[in-house]
Design an enzyme around this catalytic site. Sequence first.
Site, mmCIF file in Angstrom:
data_model
loop_
_atom_site.group_PDB
_atom_site.id
_atom_site.type_symbol
_atom_site.label_atom_id
_atom_site.label_comp_id
_atom_site.label_asym_id
_atom_site.label_seq_id
_atom_site.Cartn_x
_atom_site.Cartn_y
_atom_site.Cartn_z
ATOM 1 N N ARG A 34 46.033 63.540 -38.790
ATOM 2 C CA ARG A 34 44.675 63.651 -39.350
ATOM 3 C C ARG A 34 43.718 64.362 -38.395
ATOM 4 O O ARG A 34 42.547 63.992 -38.286
ATOM 5 C CB ARG A 34 44.103 62.268 -39.692
ATOM 6 C CG ARG A 34 44.897 61.480 -40.695
ATOM 7 C CD ARG A 34 44.794 62.114 -42.074
ATOM 8 N NE ARG A 34 45.305 61.232 -43.087
ATOM 9 C CZ ARG A 34 44.537 60.471 -43.872
ATOM 10 N NH1 ARG A 34 43.250 60.507 -43.770
ATOM 11 N NH2 ARG A 34 45.093 59.697 -44.772
ATOM 12 N N ARG A 38 37.231 64.440 -41.252
ATOM 13 C CA ARG A 38 35.811 64.100 -41.141
ATOM 14 C C ARG A 38 35.274 63.931 -39.737
ATOM 15 O O ARG A 38 34.066 63.895 -39.556
ATOM 16 C CB ARG A 38 35.528 62.842 -41.976
ATOM 17 C CG ARG A 38 35.491 63.154 -43.452
ATOM 18 C CD ARG A 38 35.496 61.894 -44.274
ATOM 19 N NE ARG A 38 36.736 61.188 -44.064
ATOM 20 C CZ ARG A 38 37.069 60.042 -44.673
ATOM 21 N NH1 ARG A 38 36.217 59.463 -45.479
ATOM 22 N NH2 ARG A 38 38.221 59.470 -44.445
ATOM 23 N N ARG A 47 33.030 70.224 -46.818
ATOM 24 C CA ARG A 47 33.115 69.192 -47.860
ATOM 25 C C ARG A 47 31.780 68.958 -48.567
ATOM 26 O O ARG A 47 31.747 68.418 -49.669
ATOM 27 C CB ARG A 47 33.676 67.903 -47.277
ATOM 28 C CG ARG A 47 35.192 67.940 -47.079
ATOM 29 C CD ARG A 47 35.957 67.676 -48.383
ATOM 30 N NE ARG A 47 35.915 66.246 -48.694
ATOM 31 C CZ ARG A 47 35.190 65.695 -49.645
ATOM 32 N NH1 ARG A 47 34.424 66.438 -50.400
ATOM 33 N NH2 ARG A 47 35.211 64.392 -49.847
ATOM 34 N N ASP A 83 47.441 66.795 -49.050
ATOM 35 C CA ASP A 83 47.539 65.338 -49.028
ATOM 36 C C ASP A 83 48.911 64.913 -49.511
ATOM 37 O O ASP A 83 49.618 65.693 -50.153
ATOM 38 C CB ASP A 83 46.455 64.700 -49.906
ATOM 39 C CG ASP A 83 46.284 63.218 -49.564
ATOM 40 O OD1 ASP A 83 45.641 62.906 -48.546
ATOM 41 O OD2 ASP A 83 46.841 62.378 -50.282
ATOM 42 N N TYR A 158 51.266 53.891 -53.959
ATOM 43 C CA TYR A 158 50.008 54.302 -54.608
ATOM 44 C C TYR A 158 50.170 54.397 -56.118
ATOM 45 O O TYR A 158 49.291 53.996 -56.878
ATOM 46 C CB TYR A 158 49.539 55.667 -54.067
ATOM 47 C CG TYR A 158 48.928 55.590 -52.693
ATOM 48 C CD1 TYR A 158 47.662 55.038 -52.503
ATOM 49 C CD2 TYR A 158 49.604 56.072 -51.582
ATOM 50 C CE1 TYR A 158 47.098 54.966 -51.237
ATOM 51 C CE2 TYR A 158 49.050 56.006 -50.310
ATOM 52 C CZ TYR A 158 47.788 55.449 -50.145
ATOM 53 O OH TYR A 158 47.229 55.370 -48.898
HETATM 54 O O1 CP3 Z 1 44.968 66.856 -40.244
HETATM 55 C C1 CP3 Z 1 45.620 66.329 -41.143
HETATM 56 O O2 CP3 Z 1 46.453 65.414 -40.919
HETATM 57 C C2 CP3 Z 1 45.393 66.937 -42.482
HETATM 58 C C3 CP3 Z 1 46.121 66.663 -43.646
HETATM 59 C C4 CP3 Z 1 46.299 65.266 -44.195
HETATM 60 C C5 CP3 Z 1 45.390 64.583 -45.068
HETATM 61 N N1 CP3 Z 1 46.008 63.482 -45.550
HETATM 62 C C6 CP3 Z 1 44.034 65.034 -45.413
HETATM 63 C C7 CP3 Z 1 43.080 64.055 -45.963
HETATM 64 C C8 CP3 Z 1 47.446 64.495 -44.110
HETATM 65 C C9 CP3 Z 1 48.678 64.752 -43.262
HETATM 66 C C10 CP3 Z 1 47.254 63.382 -44.975
HETATM 67 C C11 CP3 Z 1 48.282 62.390 -45.208
HETATM 68 C C12 CP3 Z 1 47.976 61.169 -45.927
HETATM 69 N N2 CP3 Z 1 47.161 60.985 -47.013
HETATM 70 C C13 CP3 Z 1 48.601 59.943 -45.651
HETATM 71 C C14 CP3 Z 1 49.625 59.740 -44.574
HETATM 72 C C15 CP3 Z 1 48.950 59.685 -43.260
HETATM 73 C C16 CP3 Z 1 48.359 58.369 -42.931
HETATM 74 O O3 CP3 Z 1 47.152 58.338 -42.662
HETATM 75 O O4 CP3 Z 1 49.101 57.388 -42.882
HETATM 76 C C17 CP3 Z 1 48.103 58.987 -46.546
HETATM 77 C C18 CP3 Z 1 48.470 57.518 -46.573
HETATM 78 C C19 CP3 Z 1 47.200 59.657 -47.414
HETATM 79 C C20 CP3 Z 1 46.446 59.082 -48.539
HETATM 80 C C21 CP3 Z 1 44.995 59.305 -48.312
HETATM 81 N N3 CP3 Z 1 44.355 60.493 -48.622
HETATM 82 C C22 CP3 Z 1 44.055 58.442 -47.713
HETATM 83 C C23 CP3 Z 1 44.341 57.038 -47.238
HETATM 84 C C24 CP3 Z 1 42.835 59.148 -47.635
HETATM 85 C C25 CP3 Z 1 41.552 58.730 -46.945
HETATM 86 C C26 CP3 Z 1 40.563 58.142 -47.850
HETATM 87 C C27 CP3 Z 1 39.209 58.082 -47.147
HETATM 88 O O5 CP3 Z 1 38.283 58.735 -47.623
HETATM 89 O O6 CP3 Z 1 39.119 57.401 -46.112
HETATM 90 C C28 CP3 Z 1 43.034 60.405 -48.235
HETATM 91 C C29 CP3 Z 1 42.053 61.498 -48.335
HETATM 92 C C30 CP3 Z 1 42.155 62.501 -47.261
HETATM 93 N N4 CP3 Z 1 43.318 63.175 -46.980
HETATM 94 C C31 CP3 Z 1 41.124 62.946 -46.386
HETATM 95 C C32 CP3 Z 1 41.699 63.925 -45.576
HETATM 96 C C33 CP3 Z 1 41.009 64.736 -44.529
HETATM 97 C C34 CP3 Z 1 39.655 62.504 -46.412
HETATM 98 C C35 CP3 Z 1 39.068 63.224 -47.575
HETATM 99 C C36 CP3 Z 1 37.617 63.542 -47.533
HETATM 100 O O7 CP3 Z 1 37.246 64.630 -47.050
HETATM 101 O O8 CP3 Z 1 36.819 62.744 -48.050
#
Ligand code: CP3
Length: 374
Positions: A34, A38, A47, A83, A158
């Site tokens: 990640r 943010r 965003r 994602d 999910y």
């Molecule tokens: O730098 C990176 O790692 C970029 C790519 C990335 C994202 N999600 C972008 C994202 C990766 C590798 C993921 C994987 C992901 N997504 C996982 C596995 C990694 C982990 O954390 O265990 C999981 C479980 C998800 C599911 C998911 N998608 C979650 C739990 C969330 C966060 C929700 C939140 O707002 O807190 C997302 C959304 C997401 N995916 C964001 C990002 C940058 C935040 C989105 C935003 O801009 O609001």
Amino acid sequence: MVDLAAIRARHAASPFLAACRGAPHDTVPVWFMRQAGRALGEYRAIREQHTFEEVVHTPELAAEVTLQPVRRYGVDAAVLFSDIVTPVQAIGLDVTIKPGVGPVIDRPLRTIEDVSRLRRLDAEEDLAHVLDTISLLVEELDVPLIGFAGAPFTLASYLIEGGPSRSYSRTKALMFTDELTWHRLLDRLASIVGASLVGQVSRGASAVQLFDSWAGALAPEDYERFVLPHTRRVLEQVGELGVPRIHFGVDTGELLGLMATAGTEVVGVDWRTPLDHARTRVPEGVGLQGNLEPAVCLGPFPQVADRARDVLRRAGGRPDHVFNLGHGVLPATDPGVLAELVALVHEEGGVMAPADNGAGADGEAAEHDREVPQ
Ligand code: CP3
């Protein structure tokens, strides 16, 4: 046409790729799960103008967001911005990413009829936007690009729960009450995820990480019976392409040994299991990635430095360690702290030659009293 040989040649001296294979290199490589997102003002600015899905669907934006942490932190690898739910969105499931919550689905999958909504994924067709992002990135990047996917279990959790969960009770209920539907669901997800990863590598991703983020909710015997065969099928498909594979989950201290058998070069370790303990659970020949507690990075840098040095010490200077956090960067993290952390790992993370790692070719245990770099 993608010139994969040219991409491979460009990254021939990559410390990240060398560490994934336990091959010689000089300094410990580092990237952050990640790392895009943010914590970075430049990400938040994008965003403000676009939804998450718009960013993922616009290759120029997704590529820009992938590059942001590479510029800011000087990490040794980029990770594709998309994602884990992107491939199932691409085949028409009504999954959306709710800010501050995570992926949610209006009509969860809970019956054998629901599972039939998961059609096959044609990566070139269905994930054209993601693969076009990769094409843009491999032109720009000086460091390798990591492709990724969610593992079948984490994705299933999910889709069955309808959103994030603490207890995974519906997921486990399906597992224990309807084994046929369970295996059919995971089998279909394994095909989708495998096709996504193969597509990413065929466009130029130099390594992949499979996130089984929530597998730690399972007892080892259930993981082995209900999850591991499907994960293994995903990783074996990618293995044929010859790129390093990293297999990661949270709270998987008791599963590390099993996860290492899924067909992977590296196992990702969360912050709960010290790396020297993890080393005793993962067989020789499989490297480790991790594992600084992400929340430590919310505190002052001297404390971050001490804890990072402890991670390096426990990794023992072995050539098969990739420095990372134990889970993703927390949104409140100061990017300046992460930049300093990368510099520290590069300055202080010395690497022993592969022959010196104390583990003979026959897999003897490492010596305990060897000197380790500080
Ligand atoms: O730098 C990176 O790692 C970029 C790519 C990335 C994202 N999600 C972008 C994202 C990766 C590798 C993921 C994987 C992901 N997504 C996982 C596995 C990694 C982990 O954390 O265990 C999981 C479980 C998800 C599911 C998911 N998608 C979650 C739990 C969330 C966060 C929700 C939140 O707002 O807190 C997302 C959304 C997401 N995916 C964001 C990002 C940058 C935040 C989105 C935003 O801009 O609001």
